[in-house]
Design an enzyme around this catalytic site. Structure first.
Site, PDB file in Angstrom:
ATOM      1  N   ASP A   1      47.006   2.950  24.752  1.00 21.32           N
ATOM      2  CA  ASP A   1      47.060   4.595  25.192  1.00 21.32           C
ATOM      3  C   ASP A   1      48.983   4.211  26.014  1.00 21.32           C
ATOM      4  OD1 ASP A   1      46.094   3.696  28.215  1.00 21.32           O
ATOM      5  OD2 ASP A   1      44.220   4.951  27.569  1.00 21.32           O
TER       6      ASP A   1
ATOM      7  N   ASN B   1      52.560  14.557  33.230  1.00 21.91           N
ATOM      8  CA  ASN B   1      52.410  15.583  32.753  1.00 21.91           C
ATOM      9  C   ASN B   1      52.383  16.439  34.548  1.00 21.91           C
ATOM     10  OD1 ASN B   1      52.419  15.978  30.373  1.00 21.91           O
ATOM     11  ND2 ASN B   1      49.618  15.096  30.628  1.00 21.91           N
TER      12      ASN B   1
ATOM     13  N   HIS C   1      53.831  19.719  30.584  1.00 16.82           N
ATOM     14  CA  HIS C   1      53.418  19.045  29.470  1.00 16.82           C
ATOM     15  C   HIS C   1      54.585  19.783  28.413  1.00 16.82           C
ATOM     16  CE1 HIS C   1      48.379  19.344  30.733  1.00 16.82           C
ATOM     17  NE2 HIS C   1      49.262  20.104  31.943  1.00 16.82           N
TER      18      HIS C   1
ATOM     19  N   ASP D   1      54.453  16.475  25.849  1.00 10.71           N
ATOM     20  CA  ASP D   1      54.361  16.424  24.255  1.00 10.71           C
ATOM     21  C   ASP D   1      55.511  15.469  24.174  1.00 10.71           C
ATOM     22  OD1 ASP D   1      52.346  17.799  24.735  1.00 10.71           O
ATOM     23  OD2 ASP D   1      53.100  19.826  24.106  1.00 10.71           O
TER      24      ASP D   1
ATOM     25  N   GLU E   1      46.330  11.157  24.780  1.00 10.40           N
ATOM     26  CA  GLU E   1      47.316  10.032  25.399  1.00 10.40           C
ATOM     27  C   GLU E   1      46.929   8.705  24.605  1.00 10.40           C
ATOM     28  OE1 GLU E   1      45.623   9.683  29.129  1.00 10.40           O
ATOM     29  OE2 GLU E   1      45.626  10.962  27.481  1.00 10.40           O
TER      30      GLU E   1
END
Length: 290
Positions: free
Chosen positions: A170, A178, A183, A187, A213
């Site tokens: 991750d 974030n 966000h 992304d 993630e």
């Protein structure tokens, strides 16, 4: 009295125009882990069942290892039961052998497979399958596809003795990305990391997004020492190139855990060990492989 050519068509007098229309029908899975998956039929018999060697593997409950066979006989398709434990049904009617018509539904245990010759419906089914198996944001495979592939590869590994490794990773400090940037940037980071990883993947390995993630890599045919080298290659590919978004330069790293399938181990046990190694990687300072 009309000539024989004017009578109703039989299997031996199959009209060319109907033969063309019936060419290349598909079997489309309507339920279970393989939902939306389709298989193009041809002249060769197709076996359906839990065995990974089946042309169309089905892992739903109640499906036998070699459950049923679909085959062409005189330009018509038939399904026949292969002595399965729970039987084969066509449109909910038990069938030891039955001719298939467009739209017929074949039930094998809890799995339902549809015989489709209508290409419009086939395209719709393929779109459903694509959405179920490919993550819309990152283009990695989905968790649903991961669970299916892991089960299939695990059965193959236990049967053949071929090694199988699972890498979990991750993004380090992704919550901070974030929180600090929003966000949309988060992304963009996920998309960039997925692209970098897919370019660096060793041959034969596959990438899956299994959480927000969190990602998984299935590495069939690799012992852990080789899988560790591949995972390090992936980690370095992410770390060497920052993610750029609207002029923002974001350095990103990942932490990775790699586990090799043990004798008699279940998918859940393998995943848990890889997850523990991922956690160890984070405790050891992140941006590393354990």
């Amino acid at each position: 009295m009309g000539s024989p050519s004017q009578g109703p068509p039989t299997a031996l007098s199959f009209p060319p125009e109907r033969a063309k229309a019936a060419a290349r029908p598909h079997l489309v899975v309507l339920s279970g882990p393989e939902l939306g998956k389709s298989f193009e039929l041809g002249n060769e018999p197709v076996e359906l069942g839990r065995d990974p060697s089946c042309a169309l593997p089905l892992t739903s409950e109640g499906v036998s290892r070699k459950h049923a066979r679909v085959q062409m006989i005189f330009a018509l398709y038939f399904v026949s039961d292969l002595g399965s434990t729970n039987g084969t049904f066509v449109n909910d009617q038990p069938a030891s052998m039955a001719q298939l018509k467009d739209g017929d539904q074949i039930r094998l245990g809890e799995a339902v497979v549809k015989f489709v010759a209508n290409h419009v419906e086939l395209r719709y089914s393929q779109e459903v399958h694509g959405r179920a198996t490919t993550d819309a944001l990152t283009s990695a495979a989905t968790k649903l596809q991961f669970q299916f592939d892991l089960e299939q590869l695990l059965q193959k590994s236990h049967g053949s003795g071929e090694p199988l490794c699972l890498a979990l990773f991750d993004l380090d400090h992704f919550k901070h990305v974030n929180d600090a940037w929003g966000h949309e940037v988060g992304d963009a980071v996920l998309v960039g990391v997925s692209a970098a990883v897919q370019q660096a993947l060793p041959p034969g390995c596959s990438l899956y997004r299994v959480g927000g993630e969190e990602f998984a890599i299935l590495m069939p045919g690799q012992l852990r020492a080789e899988a560790l080298r591949g995972a390090e290659q992936v980690r370095a590919a992410v770390a060497v190139e920052p993610i750029h978004h609207d002029g923002t330069r974001l350095p990103v790293t990942i932490s990775v855990g790699v586990a090799q399938l043990g004798d008699g181990e279940t998918p859940g046990q393998l995943y848990e060990r890889a997850d523990r190694l991922l956690y160890k990687s984070k405790l050891s300072g992140r941006n590393r492989v354990c």
